[in-house]
Enzyme design. Structure first.
Site, PDB file in Angstrom:
ATOM      1  CB  THR A 148      -4.439   1.093  -0.309  1.00 28.57           C
ATOM      2  OG1 THR A 148      -5.419   1.363   0.700  1.00 28.57           O
ATOM      3  CG2 THR A 148      -3.621   2.323  -0.582  1.00 28.57           C
TER       4      THR A 148
ATOM      5  CG  ASP B 162       3.406  -5.714  16.739  1.00 26.39           C
ATOM      6  OD1 ASP B 162       3.181  -4.482  16.792  1.00 26.39           O
ATOM      7  OD2 ASP B 162       2.546  -6.578  16.969  1.00 26.39           O
TER       8      ASP B 162
ATOM      9  N   GLY C  50       0.808  -1.227   0.000  1.00 29.52           N
ATOM     10  CA  GLY C  50       0.000   0.000   0.000  1.00 29.52           C
ATOM     11  C   GLY C  50       0.833   1.265   0.000  1.00 29.52           C
TER      12      GLY C  50
ATOM     13  N   GLY D  44      -0.592   1.644  10.083  1.00 30.12           N
ATOM     14  CA  GLY D  44      -1.881   2.019  10.654  1.00 30.12           C
ATOM     15  C   GLY D  44      -2.901   0.918  10.404  1.00 30.12           C
TER      16      GLY D  44
ATOM     17  CE1 TYR E 242      -7.126   4.728  10.171  1.00 31.26           C
ATOM     18  CE2 TYR E 242      -8.641   6.424   9.388  1.00 31.26           C
ATOM     19  CZ  TYR E 242      -7.487   5.672   9.223  1.00 31.26           C
ATOM     20  OH  TYR E 242      -6.699   5.870   8.116  1.00 31.26           O
TER      21      TYR E 242
HETATM   22  P1  NAD Z   1      -2.439  -1.070   4.536  1.00 30.65           P
HETATM   23  O1  NAD Z   1      -3.310  -1.811   5.482  1.00 30.65           O
HETATM   24  O2  NAD Z   1      -2.383  -1.521   3.116  1.00 30.65           O
HETATM   25  O3  NAD Z   1      -0.950  -1.008   5.104  1.00 30.65           O
HETATM   26  C1  NAD Z   1      -0.659  -0.761   6.463  1.00 30.65           C
HETATM   27  C2  NAD Z   1       0.609  -1.495   6.827  1.00 30.65           C
HETATM   28  O4  NAD Z   1       0.894  -1.263   8.220  1.00 30.65           O
HETATM   29  C3  NAD Z   1       0.469  -3.015   6.644  1.00 30.65           C
HETATM   30  O5  NAD Z   1       1.531  -3.499   5.882  1.00 30.65           O
HETATM   31  C4  NAD Z   1       0.490  -3.535   8.067  1.00 30.65           C
HETATM   32  O6  NAD Z   1       1.048  -4.840   8.184  1.00 30.65           O
HETATM   33  C5  NAD Z   1       1.348  -2.499   8.773  1.00 30.65           C
HETATM   34  N1  NAD Z   1       1.142  -2.542  10.224  1.00 30.65           N
HETATM   35  C6  NAD Z   1      -0.054  -2.643  10.863  1.00 30.65           C
HETATM   36  N2  NAD Z   1       0.162  -2.783  12.186  1.00 30.65           N
HETATM   37  C7  NAD Z   1       1.495  -2.778  12.378  1.00 30.65           C
HETATM   38  C8  NAD Z   1       2.331  -2.900  13.526  1.00 30.65           C
HETATM   39  N3  NAD Z   1       1.807  -3.077  14.739  1.00 30.65           N
HETATM   40  N4  NAD Z   1       3.665  -2.866  13.359  1.00 30.65           N
HETATM   41  C9  NAD Z   1       4.205  -2.709  12.145  1.00 30.65           C
HETATM   42  N5  NAD Z   1       3.479  -2.578  11.016  1.00 30.65           N
HETATM   43  C10 NAD Z   1       2.128  -2.625  11.138  1.00 30.65           C
HETATM   44  O7  NAD Z   1      -2.892   0.463   4.635  1.00 30.65           O
HETATM   45  P2  NAD Z   1      -2.669   1.703   3.652  1.00 30.65           P
HETATM   46  O8  NAD Z   1      -3.945   1.993   2.986  1.00 30.65           O
HETATM   47  O9  NAD Z   1      -1.437   1.572   2.854  1.00 30.65           O
HETATM   48  O10 NAD Z   1      -2.479   2.865   4.745  1.00 30.65           O
HETATM   49  C11 NAD Z   1      -1.226   3.321   5.179  1.00 30.65           C
HETATM   50  C12 NAD Z   1      -1.447   4.481   6.155  1.00 30.65           C
HETATM   51  O11 NAD Z   1      -2.212   5.498   5.522  1.00 30.65           O
HETATM   52  C13 NAD Z   1      -2.224   4.091   7.419  1.00 30.65           C
HETATM   53  O12 NAD Z   1      -1.714   4.796   8.522  1.00 30.65           O
HETATM   54  C14 NAD Z   1      -3.637   4.552   7.100  1.00 30.65           C
HETATM   55  O13 NAD Z   1      -4.368   4.793   8.261  1.00 30.65           O
HETATM   56  C15 NAD Z   1      -3.339   5.802   6.318  1.00 30.65           C
HETATM   57  N6  NAD Z   1      -4.453   6.243   5.453  1.00 30.65           N
HETATM   58  C16 NAD Z   1      -4.849   5.506   4.383  1.00 30.65           C
HETATM   59  C17 NAD Z   1      -5.876   5.965   3.581  1.00 30.65           C
HETATM   60  C18 NAD Z   1      -6.347   5.221   2.349  1.00 30.65           C
HETATM   61  O14 NAD Z   1      -7.238   5.712   1.658  1.00 30.65           O
HETATM   62  N7  NAD Z   1      -5.794   4.061   2.016  1.00 30.65           N
HETATM   63  C19 NAD Z   1      -6.532   7.148   3.877  1.00 30.65           C
HETATM   64  C20 NAD Z   1      -6.115   7.869   4.981  1.00 30.65           C
HETATM   65  C21 NAD Z   1      -5.051   7.409   5.756  1.00 30.65           C
END
Ligand code: NAD
Length: 447
Positions: free
Chosen positions: A388, A261, A218, A290, A353
């Site tokens: 994503t 983690d 992502g 996240g 969240y």
């Molecule tokens: P995703 O779920 O594809 O990726 C998140 C990654 O964080 C995963 O690889 C997961 O394994 C890792 N992770 C989770 N818990 C963890 C931990 N305890 N230790 C280490 N790694 C950990 O999500 P994404 O869509 O790529 O989002 C990335 C960030 O962007 C997040 O913080 C999300 O909240 C934020 N965000 C995303 C969007 C969206 O539209 N996709 C919008 C606003 C904010």
């Protein structure tokens, strides 16, 4: 995950249906490719009388390879309209905005850029403060009126920080800011002395080490790729269960994989040891990891509440405390938080969240001044709807609203968030501190 509607609108049938029914036609956004010209056309540069940035801007745009014109020309398609409004010190001078933009606003090309520059209102008084504040409503409206992927932003540059605005202008006046729209950015005086223009603007992070959490997929994977493209050695961190994907990302970007983690009690310790022993410290820390555990508040379990607040906020604060407390973050270092528009506007089913993501903004507010004292910065991005795996799980209709209810009528790509983070990370961005910039295509939610 693909935006099938947007693809449909580019077919002959799609074009017919969308124009007959008046449906949104998401433009194809111009995105960054190494070596491409920054803009698809010249920049028209104007200024209100007695403005203070024109000379600086002329130098900056010239060095970025942007052709500057001073007078509107017949039949010209502008890549950008840049207006220095720092001379607007009284509301009666606001007419300068109209005079500059009205004749040319319809001559801006696809994915063109409008940038208005002003003085931070909170740093001036009286009628100047009022006039400068007015720039916000003007610029955000222009952003909503522009078509074909063009965007508008307002950059408030404090007096004395003029020269420290180059990395910001280069970012905004390029395809790297494709999905950043309708934003207000502040450039302050703290950090102006630390700002270092990179030897090569194509690889501003050469010789730097960057930590990216949640990097196996992502947005995190895109951040790792863009920071590596910019020259950084990337330490890509994710949970052990994501080990396979994590290694693939780390290999692809020539970086290091670190399975950890971030919520584990000993994670800050392990991370500090890894960064110190293997890399001699760190220059850029991106808190991207996240999670979501959505349920309306009355139905939300305590476990869902706790896990989201722990991953998205508490673990990041603990990591910051250790890295800063032990001097692991180098001088002119960067911390970047990943918030969300849910943290700004709230969102049904996301009390946990949204609290955590608003907390990330609080983290920026709280730490900006302290980091400036060390010659470092902290900023955040607040993504809107980004394509994503996280958003692919959103129910179809809500997903469609998320995509279309924005000035650009589409979701963003992970790379759009990554490019914004790379702008913060640039060693020339030392005066960009305490900002929360939405990467949301000027989403209507919480605007
Ligand atoms: P995703 O779920 O594809 O990726 C998140 C990654 O964080 C995963 O690889 C997961 O394994 C890792 N992770 C989770 N818990 C963890 C931990 N305890 N230790 C280490 N790694 C950990 O999500 P994404 O869509 O790529 O989002 C990335 C960030 O962007 C997040 O913080 C999300 O909240 C934020 N965000 C995303 C969007 C969206 O539209 N996709 C919008 C606003 C904010």
């Amino acid at each position: 995950m693909a935006d099938k509607y947007q693809q449909f609108t580019t077919t002959p049938l799609g074009k017919l249906v969308t124009s007959k029914l008046g449906l949104p036609k998401p433009p194809v956004l111009r995105r960054y490719r190494p070596g491409q010209p920054p803009l698809d056309g010249p920049a028209l540069l104007g200024a209100a009388p007695d403005s203070r940035l024109e000379k600086t801007l002329t130098g900056q745009l010239g060095r970025a390879g942007i052709e500057i014109v001073r007078e509107p020309g017949e039949g010209v398609r502008y890549g950008a309209l840049v207006f220095d409004a720092t001379g607007i010190t009284d509301p009666t001078h606001l007419r300068e905005l109209y005079s500059f933009f009205h004749p040319v606003i319809r001559d801006i090309g696809p994915s063109g850029r409008v940038v208005v520059l002003g003085t931070p209102p909170e740093l001036v008084d009286g009628r100047e403060r009022i006039a400068q504040r007015a720039l916000e409503g003007f610029t955000r409206t222009v952003g909503k009126e522009l078509k074909r992927g063009a965007t508008a932003q307002l950059v408030y540059v404090a007096e004395g920080a003029e020269e420290a605005s180059e990395s910001t202008m280069r970012f905004l006046l390029s395809a790297k800011s494709a999905f950043v729209a309708g934003q207000v950015i502040r450039i302050g005086t703290a950090g102006t002395k630390t700002a270092q223009a990179p030897a090569d603007w194509a690889t501003p992070l050469a010789g730097k080490t960057a930590l990216v959490t949640g990097a196996s997929r992502g947005i995190g994977a895109a951040i790792a790729e863009v920071l590596a493209r910019d020259g950084a050695h990337v330490v890509a961190l994710d949970i052990p269960a994501q080990g396979g994907d994590l290694s693939a990302v780390a290999n692809r970007v020539g970086g290091t994989a670190l399975q950890l983690d971030i919520t584990a009690d000993d994670a800050p310790r392990k991370l500090a040891d890894h960064l110190t022993q293997r890399h001699g410290g760190v220059d850029v820390v991106v808190h991207n990891a996240g999670i979501t555990r959505d349920k309306t508040l009355g139905k939300m379990s305590a476990a869902a509440w706790d896990s989201v607040l722990t991953v998205n906020l508490a673990a990041q604060l603990a990591v910051n405390d250790t890295l800063l407390g032990e001097g692991v973050l180098h001088g002119n270092g960067r911390i970047v938080g990943v918030s969300s528009i849910a943290g700004i506007a709230g969102n049904v089913g996301q009390a946990n969240y949204a609290a955590s993501k608003a907390g990330v903004i609080g983290m920026v507010d709280d730490a900006a001044e302290k980091l400036a004292e060390r010659g470092c910065t902290i900023n955040a991005v607040a993504p809107g709807f980004i394509e994503t795996q996280m958003t692919a799980q959103v129910p179809l209709m809500i997903r469609e609203f998320g995509r279309r209810l924005s000035s650009l009528a589409q979701g963003g790509l992970p790379v759009d968030v990554a490019e914004t983070i790379a702008w913060y990370a640039n060693p020339a961005s030392s005066a960009v501190n305490g900002n929360v910039v939405r990467v949301c295509g000027q989403g209507f939610l919480g605007a």
